[in-house]
Design a protein around this motif. Structure first.
Motif, PDB file in Angstrom:
ATOM      1  N   ARG A   1      -2.746   1.657  17.227  1.00  0.00           N
ATOM      2  CA  ARG A   1      -2.041   0.671  16.933  1.00  0.00           C
ATOM      3  C   ARG A   1      -1.502   0.028  15.458  1.00  0.00           C
ATOM      4  O   ARG A   1      -0.316   0.629  15.910  1.00  0.00           O
ATOM      5  N   ASP A   2      -2.815   0.185  14.862  1.00  0.00           N
ATOM      6  CA  ASP A   2      -2.701   0.114  14.037  1.00  0.00           C
ATOM      7  C   ASP A   2      -1.670   1.530  13.224  1.00  0.00           C
ATOM      8  O   ASP A   2      -0.749   1.419  12.175  1.00  0.00           O
TER       9      ASP A   2
ATOM     10  N   HIS B   1     -11.134  -4.506   9.087  1.00  0.00           N
ATOM     11  CA  HIS B   1     -10.212  -4.075   9.016  1.00  0.00           C
ATOM     12  C   HIS B   1      -9.808  -4.040   7.593  1.00  0.00           C
ATOM     13  O   HIS B   1      -9.067  -5.218   6.999  1.00  0.00           O
TER      14      HIS B   1
ATOM     15  N   HIS C   1      -7.170  -2.489   4.602  1.00  0.00           N
ATOM     16  CA  HIS C   1      -6.151  -2.089   4.237  1.00  0.00           C
ATOM     17  C   HIS C   1      -6.566  -1.052   2.718  1.00  0.00           C
ATOM     18  O   HIS C   1      -6.751  -1.807   2.103  1.00  0.00           O
TER      19      HIS C   1
ATOM     20  N   ASN D   1      -4.869   2.358   6.663  1.00  0.00           N
ATOM     21  CA  ASN D   1      -5.751   1.880   6.959  1.00  0.00           C
ATOM     22  C   ASN D   1      -7.648   3.079   6.282  1.00  0.00           C
ATOM     23  O   ASN D   1      -7.169   3.781   6.261  1.00  0.00           O
TER      24      ASN D   1
HETATM   25 ZN    ZN Z   1      -3.870  -4.172   9.458  1.00  0.00          ZN
END
Ligand code: ZN
Ligand code: KIV
Length: 375
Positions: free
Chosen positions: A15-16, A196, A198, A232
């Protein structure tokens, strides 16, 4: 000894990770990567964002029919249509997100704080009515005013959210700031917390670790650290740290680290994203040695210049011939290729290798054998 705490690994490579600029996977490619991610033993796979396209929806539906062991999760904005689209894919968990920082509320969503709270309550309770498990994210959490942020998470909790996620959406946290934030949120909301991070400032791993040390029980990660902009937190790094460094006294994950290199290569190929050679754990150079001093040490005891055995990550050690090489490395590399030379020849080969390297020539194994045969 204190009991070790399990850290759940939430993989968002599909997804990301797929939001990496220039990456777009076919449904078949997504399916193949999903099977491989499952095989390494992660707890949750975020398979995609159904609302983005028909192909995405079809891929997610197919993935849900594969009998994957990990929990499957898909992304939705805080609205009914997105949540229905997730439900129709057959996954068990929906990851609902809405931005909470004033910056995003004013400039992107153009809604008030109150409206965002109302969307959180409505969407989370709707997802629960549909029988979905809910992970709620306050997008841009780390730039959201703290008293409003806790209100947003409490609204999600009251509406039935099972767990919450704290996204450092543009990677501006530091270990200290995220640590304080996680402690505050956990103190007020008391739901399982994911983090989460980055990597815009190269702090995704340090921040994820700091969040875990401060109470987060789940790390959102991607293979090779792929993801929006600078990516990420990389799965292999977090799992490696929790598995082999000092935090392994307090935490563990269910990931089979010895399978990491294989999946790292698949993701690199499928996503068309080369891995930098000096990338931790999965880079080409991570377990390669050129310097004579290092090679000599490794031959006596690999731990002299390797933190852990490469096989822990599915890697093999390699010796590279270059101007820093010494006799031990050259002898060993030749021996590995069934070429045995005496010490007098070895001196001559070493001299020639160094002079070639000084002139910028790369001495690969074929060249090295050629040189050794001359003497
Ligand atoms: Zn993200
Ligand atoms: O980085 C982010 O904020 C996200 C959200 C969708 C959680 O990926």
């Amino acid at each position: 000894m204190e009991q070790r705490r399990k850290i759940r690994i939430f993989d968002t490579t599909l997804r990301d990770g797929e939001q990496s600029p220039g990456v777009s996977l076919t449904p078949n490619a997504k399916i193949e990567i999903a099977k491989k991610i499952d095989a390494i033993g992660v707890d949750t796979i975020e398979v995609g964002f159904p609302k983005v396209s028909e192909g995405e929806t079809q891929a997610i539906k197919k993935i849900t029919s594969l009998g994957i062991k990990a929990e499957l999760c898909a992304l939705a904005r805080a609205n009914k249509e997105d949540i229905v689209a997730v439900k129709e894919c057959g996954v068990e968990t929906v990851h609902i997100f809405i931005a909470t920082s004033d910056l995003h509320l004013k400039n992107k969503l153009k809604i008030s704080r109150e409206e965002a709270l109302s969307r959180i309550s409505t969407s989370v309770s709707y997802a629960k009515k549909l029988g979905l498990s809910v992970e709620f994210s306050a997008e841009d959490a780390t730039r959201t005013e703290i008293s409003y942020l806790t209100k947003a998470y409490l609204a999600a909790k009251t509406a039935g959210a099972d767990r919450i996620n704290v996204p450092d959406t543009v990677g501006i946290s530091t270990p200290d700031s995220i640590s304080k934030l996680i402690k505050t949120i956990y103190g007020v909301v008391a739901l399982p917390i994911s983090v989460h991070c980055h990597n815009d400032f190269g702090l995704a791993i340090s921040n994820t670790l700091a969040a875990i040390e401060s109470g987060a029980s789940c790390a959102h990660v991607t293979i090779n650290g792929v993801g929006e902009r600078s990516g990420n937190a990389a799965l292999e790094e977090i799992v490696g740290i929790l598995g082999f460094l000092e935090p392994s006294n307090r935490y563990y994950t269910s990931v089979k680290t010895e399978k990491i290199y294989e999946i790292s290569e698949s993701v690199s190929q499928t996503y068309g994203m080369k891995i930098q050679p000096n990338k931790a754990i999965v880079g080409k150079n991570s377990f390669s040695h050129e310097s004579g001093i290092h090679t000599h040490g490794i031959i006596n005891n690999p731990l002299t210049y390797e933190p852990v055995h490469p096989r822990n990550f599915g890697r093999e050690r390699s010796f590279i011939i270059g101007k820093h090489s010494g006799k031990h490395a050259i002898k060993l590399v030749l021996l590995e290729n069934n070429v045995i030379i005496d010490d007098i020849k070895l001196e001559k080969v070493l001299k020639e290798v160094k002079s070639l390297c000084d002139s910028g020539t790369i001495v690969d194994i074929h060249k090295l054998i050629q040189i050794s045969l001359k003497y």
